[in-house]
Design a protein around this motif. Structure first.
Motif, PDB file in Angstrom:
ATOM      1  N   LEU A   1       0.273  -6.007  -3.014  1.00  0.00           N
ATOM      2  CA  LEU A   1       0.781  -5.926  -4.442  1.00  0.00           C
ATOM      3  C   LEU A   1       1.456  -7.300  -4.580  1.00  0.00           C
ATOM      4  CD1 LEU A   1       3.859  -5.581  -3.348  1.00  0.00           C
ATOM      5  CD2 LEU A   1       3.485  -3.333  -3.700  1.00  0.00           C
TER       6      LEU A   1
ATOM      7  N   ASP B   1       2.127  -4.591   1.118  1.00  0.00           N
ATOM      8  CA  ASP B   1       3.246  -3.605   0.549  1.00  0.00           C
ATOM      9  C   ASP B   1       4.341  -3.508   1.732  1.00  0.00           C
ATOM     10  OD1 ASP B   1       4.964  -1.560  -0.348  1.00  0.00           O
ATOM     11  OD2 ASP B   1       3.289  -0.350  -1.039  1.00  0.00           O
TER      12      ASP B   1
ATOM     13  N   GLU C   1       7.676  -8.581  -4.846  1.00  0.00           N
ATOM     14  CA  GLU C   1       8.370  -8.019  -5.864  1.00  0.00           C
ATOM     15  C   GLU C   1       9.470  -9.128  -6.188  1.00  0.00           C
ATOM     16  OE1 GLU C   1       9.316  -5.015  -3.085  1.00  0.00           O
ATOM     17  OE2 GLU C   1       7.717  -3.689  -3.768  1.00  0.00           O
TER      18      GLU C   1
END
Ligand code: FAD
Length: 263
Positions: free
Chosen positions: A33, A12, A36
């Motif tokens: 994660l 992250d 993005e």
């Protein structure tokens, strides 16, 4: 169309990064994660198939156990199935090795159902090399059209718009092709409740290097063509200089900028 999207599981960006003694990222120290920038790639694939004749969107990730979270998020957004390439020998791989593993995974998928399009993000938010898409295209022997701010597919041709600083160009490639997309291309959807529930039933396969016919000596830190020599924390920002304007503020500002060679 059958579209493969490469999605990377990354630390992250909001968390403080730390490193192992061998200079690799300490991935246990931070939450990870789906990168993005790869959400735009997933959205682009979903949108193409929703607007066209349908087909399957398969997401592929290469990474540790936790990396399956990147697949799950993509499935929640609407992708159909996932492949997780997981093998201890992969740890510390550089871009060259990453592209080898991903290319072999895509070839294996193509052996099951021909792949029409491979979509990637423009760069990962951790390594930020922005070279994996080109390396993938080379390894797969496919045309590459990169940094797409717009992507359409018509009659077996992918057409993209690339936005530069002073001009935009439109580029075409015949399918199958590798396309990398920028964060200008779309607005990635949030997984809906329905999507989250549906994702639980979607298939995720786990493949090791042996499944891909890759010799472990070709990947990992020891095989990396580039290495990190040293890592050090960036010094904290020094306090800014306050210029009090008592009639000479503009001059003081200009002198400050000149001292930093800005003017
Ligand atoms: C010198 C060097 C040092 C490194 N050090 C470390 C380190 O210390 N610790 C560490 O963990 N990593 C490290 N890496 C990064 C790691 O090896 C990267 O995964 C690899 O280099 C790929 O580059 P990238 O992530 O910058 O990909 P990019 O080329 O920036 O990625 C572009 C796109 O390719 C796809 N992609 C890239 N990687 C993957 C993946 N694994 N799975 C699925 N899709 C993917 C995504 O769609 C992504 O948007 C290092 C890399 C280099 C070159």
């Amino acid at each position: 169309m059958n579209i493969v999207v490469c999605v990377k599981y990354v630390p992250d960006a909001q968390s403080e990064r730390s490193f192992e003694p061998d200079h690799t990222t300490d991935r246990d120290a931070v939450d990870g994660l789906l990168s993005e920038l790869d959400e735009y790639a997933v959205e682009a694939a979903l949108a193409l198939n929703e607007a066209g004749d349908g087909g399957e969107v398969t997401v592929v990730t290469m990474g540790p156990d936790d990396a399956v979270a990147a697949i799950k998020k993509s499935l929640q957004m609407g992708a159909d199935k996932g492949v997780h390439v997981l093998d201890d020998a992969i740890a510390g791989s550089d871009a060259v090795a990453s592209s080898l593993v991903l290319a072999e995974a895509i070839k294996k998928l193509g052996g099951e159902t021909p792949v029409d399009l491979v979509i990637t993000g423009l760069a990962s938010t951790d390594g930020s090399m922005s070279v994996v898409p080109a390396m993938l295209a080379e390894r797969l022997g496919l045309p590459q059209v990169t940094f797409a701010s717009e992507l359409t597919v018509e009659g077996g041709t992918a057409r993209i718009r690339r936005d530069g600083d002073t001009a935009s160009e439109t580029v075409e490639a015949t399918l199958p092709a590798v396309v990398s997309v920028t964060d200008q291309i779309n607005e990635p959807r949030y997984p809906s409740f329905k999507g989250i529930m549906a994702a639980k039933k979607k298939p995720v396969e786990t493949w090791g290097l042996a499944d891909l016919g890759i010799d472990p000596a070709q990947v990992g830190l020891a095989a990396a063509w580039s290495t990190v020599d040293s890592v050090e924390a960036r010094p904290p920002r020094s306090k800014g200089e306050v210029v009090t304007d008592e009639g000479e503020g503009g001059k003081a500002l200009a002198e400050f900028l000149a001292s930093r060679k800005f003017v």
